[in-house]
Design an enzyme around this catalytic site. Sequence first.
Site, PDB file in Angstrom:
ATOM      1  N   TYR A   1      54.164  78.499  55.060  1.00  0.00           N
ATOM      2  CA  TYR A   1      53.672  77.773  56.233  1.00  0.00           C
ATOM      3  C   TYR A   1      52.262  78.237  56.582  1.00  0.00           C
ATOM      4  CZ  TYR A   1      53.269  76.600  61.224  1.00  0.00           C
ATOM      5  OH  TYR A   1      52.819  76.153  62.443  1.00  0.00           O
TER       6      TYR A   1
ATOM      7  N   TRP B   1      59.278  81.172  66.179  1.00  0.00           N
ATOM      8  CA  TRP B   1      58.899  80.038  65.321  1.00  0.00           C
ATOM      9  C   TRP B   1      59.739  80.035  64.046  1.00  0.00           C
ATOM     10  CZ3 TRP B   1      57.518  75.405  65.212  1.00  0.00           C
ATOM     11  CH2 TRP B   1      57.045  74.797  64.042  1.00  0.00           C
TER      12      TRP B   1
ATOM     13  N   GLU C   1      56.994  72.802  69.176  1.00  0.00           N
ATOM     14  CA  GLU C   1      56.525  73.929  69.988  1.00  0.00           C
ATOM     15  C   GLU C   1      57.291  73.971  71.310  1.00  0.00           C
ATOM     16  OE1 GLU C   1      54.751  76.409  69.234  1.00  0.00           O
ATOM     17  OE2 GLU C   1      53.644  75.797  67.452  1.00  0.00           O
TER      18      GLU C   1
END
Length: 200
Positions: A25, A55, A47
Amino acid sequence: MQTIAGHDGRLRCAWCTVTKDYEAYHDREWGFPVSSDQRLFEKLCLEGFQAGLSWRTILQKREAFREAFHGFDPERVARFGVQDVERLLQNAAIIRHRGKIEATINNARRMLELVEKESSLAAFIWQFEPERLPVPEIVSETAASRALSKELKKRGWKFVGPTTVYAFMQAMGLVNDHAPDCAMREKAEAARAAFSVPER
């Protein structure tokens, strides 16, 4: 900002070396500019789901989120109703938080309104790009993220506080917060230099 050598020996931002998912990522997405309305909308939603979580949790569930929310197509999500909320609350593959699910549906509707007025979500978002700094700041929010958060809230969006919005800005390339000696910093900066900011 600390860096650690990755699996290939190259220095990377320390946060991304926890798992290979993070590293991929970090190398391919984080900090690289995005002009796709659908990807920007997806990231704002994810988010929001991340609030209070890591995350890593969201990234591991991202494909399930995409399936549950029809690829974050705002027109389809905007049509979700009470039965869809109840269906999603039974989906163990995503984060089953009523407020966040309802916020995503609300935000899809607000996005359609925004696009009518601003031509695209990308054109609206990128007007909040801050001045480019030679060295990243280690902060959780900025004047730019507070301004974007305030404007989104004014337009009725939910789960878009300034910290959430700053994480979004970092990920979508509005700022380049790769560490100065991170192997991806120059790549992200080159992508930003070649990027054409969408016109309103």
